[in-house]
Design an enzyme around this catalytic site. Structure first.
Site, short mmCIF file in Angstrom:
data_model
loop_
_atom_site.label_atom_id
_atom_site.label_comp_id
_atom_site.label_asym_id
_atom_site.label_seq_id
_atom_site.Cartn_x
_atom_site.Cartn_y
_atom_site.Cartn_z
N HIS A 127 58.90 37.09 40.12
CA HIS A 127 59.31 37.63 41.45
C HIS A 127 60.00 36.66 42.28
CE1 HIS A 127 57.78 41.84 41.63
NE2 HIS A 127 57.90 41.62 40.33
N TYR A 145 55.96 45.01 51.63
CA TYR A 145 54.65 44.76 52.75
C TYR A 145 55.28 45.73 53.88
CZ TYR A 145 52.43 40.83 50.09
OH TYR A 145 51.85 40.20 49.19
N PRO A 163 43.42 39.70 51.72
CA PRO A 163 43.98 39.86 50.72
C PRO A 163 45.80 39.55 50.97
CG PRO A 163 43.20 41.92 50.86
CD PRO A 163 42.55 41.11 51.78
N LYS A 174 46.31 35.26 48.11
CA LYS A 174 45.99 33.79 47.95
C LYS A 174 44.63 33.51 47.30
CE LYS A 174 49.36 31.60 49.52
NZ LYS A 174 49.99 31.49 48.77
N TYR A 216 53.86 31.44 50.85
CA TYR A 216 53.63 32.30 49.68
C TYR A 216 53.62 31.96 48.32
CZ TYR A 216 53.27 37.26 48.09
OH TYR A 216 52.96 38.24 47.52
P1 FAD Z 1 34.91 36.11 41.17
O1 FAD Z 1 36.26 36.84 40.54
O2 FAD Z 1 34.03 36.98 42.25
O3 FAD Z 1 33.77 35.71 40.07
C1 FAD Z 1 32.53 35.62 40.09
C2 FAD Z 1 31.79 35.98 39.23
O4 FAD Z 1 30.11 35.56 39.20
C3 FAD Z 1 31.85 37.27 39.05
O5 FAD Z 1 32.00 37.59 37.64
C4 FAD Z 1 30.11 37.66 39.13
O6 FAD Z 1 29.83 39.09 38.64
C5 FAD Z 1 29.60 36.48 38.84
N1 FAD Z 1 28.10 36.47 39.51
C6 FAD Z 1 27.82 36.57 40.82
N2 FAD Z 1 26.73 36.35 40.87
C7 FAD Z 1 25.97 35.89 39.86
C8 FAD Z 1 24.73 35.45 39.42
N3 FAD Z 1 23.86 35.64 40.28
N4 FAD Z 1 24.56 34.99 38.04
C9 FAD Z 1 25.74 35.06 37.25
N5 FAD Z 1 26.81 35.20 37.42
C10 FAD Z 1 27.35 35.81 38.85
N6 FAD Z 1 42.77 38.80 46.09
C11 FAD Z 1 43.92 38.82 46.16
O7 FAD Z 1 44.72 37.98 46.29
N7 FAD Z 1 44.77 40.14 45.99
C12 FAD Z 1 43.88 41.16 46.01
O8 FAD Z 1 44.26 42.28 45.96
C13 FAD Z 1 42.51 41.17 45.77
N8 FAD Z 1 41.53 42.15 45.91
C14 FAD Z 1 40.23 41.83 45.84
C15 FAD Z 1 39.32 42.87 45.66
C16 FAD Z 1 37.92 42.63 45.72
C17 FAD Z 1 36.89 43.90 45.62
C18 FAD Z 1 37.46 41.39 45.81
C19 FAD Z 1 35.91 41.13 45.65
C20 FAD Z 1 38.32 40.42 45.99
C21 FAD Z 1 39.78 40.39 45.87
N9 FAD Z 1 40.54 39.48 45.82
C22 FAD Z 1 42.08 39.74 46.12
C23 FAD Z 1 40.30 38.15 45.73
C24 FAD Z 1 40.24 37.54 44.43
O9 FAD Z 1 40.04 38.55 43.51
C25 FAD Z 1 39.08 36.49 44.23
O10 FAD Z 1 39.53 35.49 45.28
C26 FAD Z 1 38.99 36.02 43.01
O11 FAD Z 1 38.43 37.07 42.12
C27 FAD Z 1 38.18 34.92 42.98
O12 FAD Z 1 37.70 34.25 41.85
P2 FAD Z 1 36.40 33.51 41.55
O13 FAD Z 1 36.12 33.22 40.10
O14 FAD Z 1 36.05 32.46 42.63
O15 FAD Z 1 35.17 34.85 41.86
C1 DHB Z 2 48.74 42.19 45.04
C2 DHB Z 2 47.63 41.90 46.07
C3 DHB Z 2 47.73 41.40 47.35
O1 DHB Z 2 46.80 41.17 47.88
C4 DHB Z 2 49.06 41.02 47.63
O2 DHB Z 2 49.15 40.25 48.69
C5 DHB Z 2 50.00 41.10 46.65
C6 DHB Z 2 49.84 41.99 45.44
C7 DHB Z 2 48.28 42.94 43.92
O3 DHB Z 2 47.17 43.29 43.70
O4 DHB Z 2 49.35 43.18 43.00
#
Ligand code: FAD
Ligand code: DHB
Length: 393
Positions: free
Chosen positions: A74, A205, A296, A300, A387
Site C-alpha cells: 500500500h 482512518y 493500535p 506499530k 507510518y
Molecule cells: P504476543 O503476540 O502477545 O506473543 C506473546 C506470546 O507469549 C503469546 O503467544 C502468549 O500466549 C505467550 N505467553 C504468555 N505468557 C506465557 C507464559 N507464561 N508461558 C509461555 N508463553 C506465554 N497491533 C497492531 O498494530 N494492530 C492491531 O490491530 C492490533 N490488534 C491487537 C489486538 C489484541 C487483542 C492484542 C493483544 C494486540 C494487538 N496488536 C495490534 C498488537 C500486536 O498484535 C502486538 O504488538 C504483537 O502481537 C506483539 O508481539 P509479541 O510477540 O511481542 O507478543
Molecule cells: C490494522 C490494524 C491497525 O491497528 C491499523 O492501524 C491498521 C490496520 C489491521 O488489522 O489491518
C-alpha cells in the site's frame, strides 16, 4: 528433567518466533516455550500492517516467500473527516510503502519454518507453570511443564521474555528495579473480520462525531474493520447488523458504499500506552509487548516487536560468545524507537478518536490538525515517515 540451551525464549508470538529463527541463523541454540496451543497462536486475530523495514527483516531472514506473494503493498492511506476523504501518498512523500499481511500469516510462516528447520520439538506448545529464576547470574534457568506432563529446568546463557503484555517475565523482575509509564485511553476497538471484498483500495482512518472507524483488509475477499466503542462495552450488545450500520454511518460519503458481509470473528480490545524500562534485568531481556504496548491506531505493535528482536538476536549471539557490548546497548537502542512509536501512536489516536466528554475546543483542534496534516506537504510527510517506519539502525 534438567537440560541446557544457549537462549531460553518465553512466548511464541511474532517476537519469540522470529528471535528463535534469527538465533538459529547465527548458530545459536534456543528453547522456545508457549502456553497456548499451535492452533490458538495461528488463529489469534491481531495486527495487519508491516512497515517496509519489517518486510526487509523478514526477507533478509528468508521468511518472505508467502509474504511476497500474498502481501498487498500500500502506497498510502485515506484520512476521512468532516465529510471528506483525503489521501496521504506515502510513496510520493517518502518513497516508502507498507504491506498489508496479517499477523496470523506472519505467525503461521514462522511456526512452519521453525518446525521444518528444527523438528517438531522446536516449539513446546501448551506448556504450563512457566517460571524464570537466577536472572542475576550468568546461568538463568527456565522452568516449565511440557504438554505431556514432564517438568523441565533448562539452564541458559540468557532468557528472552517475549511473552506479551500479560506474560510472566516482566513481573519476575524484582519490584523497584524498573520504571513503567502507562496511559489508558477512554475508548476501545471493536474489530471484525468479514467475508466480503474490501470496499476500498487503501486503508481508511475515519474521524466522525460518533467515533473513530478504520477500514482495513486481509486480501481480495476478506475485510478487517474496527469501530471505536466504550472500554466497558459488552460484545453481546453488538449484533452484526448493528456493527455494519454503525460502520456505514461513520464511513458515509456521497457516491460510495460500504459492502457488508458475514462476520467471521469479532472482539473488543482496550487501548493503552505502556513502556517499561530498561528492557533488561540481568540475563533477562524483554522484547515486544512484554516491554511495551501502543494503541493500535498507528499500526506499530507488531512492527516494534519485530524491530526489538532484530536487535536482540545479534546482541545475544555476541553475549554468548563473551562480547557484551550490544547486549548492554540493547535497551537504550530499542527504547529510542519505542518512544517514537509511542508518540506517533498517541498522536494518531488522539487526533482520530472522539474523546468522551470533550468540549468544542478539543473537537475544533482535532479538525484543524486533520486539515493541516492533509494539506501541508511537511505535515503529511511527517505522518508518512512515521507510518512507514523509521529505518532499522
Ligand atoms: P504476543 O503476540 O502477545 O506473543 C506473546 C506470546 O507469549 C503469546 O503467544 C502468549 O500466549 C505467550 N505467553 C504468555 N505468557 C506465557 C507464559 N507464561 N508461558 C509461555 N508463553 C506465554 N497491533 C497492531 O498494530 N494492530 C492491531 O490491530 C492490533 N490488534 C491487537 C489486538 C489484541 C487483542 C492484542 C493483544 C494486540 C494487538 N496488536 C495490534 C498488537 C500486536 O498484535 C502486538 O504488538 C504483537 O502481537 C506483539 O508481539 P509479541 O510477540 O511481542 O507478543
Ligand atoms: C490494522 C490494524 C491497525 O491497528 C491499523 O492501524 C491498521 C490496520 C489491521 O488489522 O489491518
Amino acid at each position: 528433567m534438567r537440560t541446557r540451551t544457549q537462549i531460553g525464549i518465553v512466548g511464541a508470538g511474532p517476537a519469540g518466533l522470529l528471535l528463535s529463527h534469527l538465533l538459529t541463523q547465527r548458530g545459536i541454540d534456543s528453547v522456545l516455550i508457549e502456553n497456548r496451543s499451535r492452533a490458538y497462536c495461528e488463529a489469534r486475530q491481531r495486527a495487519g500492517v508491516l512497515e517496509d523495514g519489517s518486510v526487509a527483516v523478514l526477507r533478509t531472514a528468508g521468511l518472505a516467500d508467502r509474504l511476497d506473494q500474498e502481501g498487498i503493498e500500500h502506497g498510502g492511506i485515506y484520512l476521512q473527516f468532516a465529510g471528506e476523504r483525503r489521501h496521504i501518498d506515502f510513496r510520493a512523500l517518502t518513497g516508502r510503502t507498507v504491506t498489508v499481511y496479517a499477523q496470523t500469516e506472519v505467525v503461521k510462516d514462522l511456526i512452519a519454518r521453525r518446525l521444518a528447520d528444527a523438528g517438531e520439538g522446536a516449539i513446546q506448545f501448551s506448556v504450563t507453570g512457566t517460571a524464570v529464576t537466577g536472572l542475576e547470574s550468568d546461568e538463568p534457568v527456565l522452568h516449565y511443564t511440557s504438554q505431556d506432563g514432564v517438568r523441565y529446568e533448562v539452564t541458559c546463557d540468557a532468557i528472552a521474555g517475549c511473552d506479551g503484555f500479560h506474560g510472566m517475565c516482566r513481573p519476575a523482575i524484582p519490584a523497584g528495579v524498573q520504571s513503567a509509564v502507562e496511559r489508558d485511553y477512554p475508548y476501545a476497538w471493536l474489530g471484525i473480520l468479514a467475508d466480503v471484498p474490501p470496499s476500498t483500495d487503501e486503508l481508511i482512518y475515519a474521524h466522525h462525531p460518533r467515533g473513530f472507524a478504520l477500514h482495513s483488509l486481509r486480501g481480495p475477499t476478506v475485510s478487517r474493520l474496527y469501530l471505536q466503542v466504550d472500554p466497558d462495552e459488552d460484545i453481546g450488545g453488538w449484533p452484526d447488523d448493528r456493527i455494519w450500520a454503525e460502520l456505514s454511518e461513520r464511513f458515509a460519503l456521497p457516491g460510495w458504499e460500504l459492502k457488508p458481509g458475514p462476520v467471521l470473528d469479532k472482539s473488543i480490545t482496550p487501548m493503552r500506552s505502556f513502556v517499561s524500562a530498561p528492557m533488561r534485568y540481568g540475563r533477562l531481556f524483554l522484547a515486544g509487548d512484554a516491554a511495551h504496548i501502543v494503541p493500535p491506531t498507528g499500526a506499530k505493535g507488531l512492527n516494534l516487536a519485530l524491530a526489538d528482536v532484530a536487535h536482540l538476536a545479534p546482541a545475544l549471539a555476541d553475549l554468548v560468545h563473551g562480547k557484551p557490548d550490544r547486549a548492554d546497548a540493547y535497551s537504550a537502542t530499542c527504547l529510542d524507537r519505542v518512544w517514537r512509536s509511542t508518540h506517533f501512536s498517541w498522536w494518531m489516536t488522539t487526533m482520530l478518536h472522539r474523546t468522551p466528554g470533550a468540549d468544542e475546543m478539543e473537537a475544533q483542534l482535532q479538525l484543524s490538525q486533520l486539515r493541516y496534516v492533509t494539506s501541508s506537504r511537511a505535515a503529511a510527510t511527517s505522518l508518512a515517515e512515521n507510518y512507514t517506519g523509521l529505518p532499522l539502525t
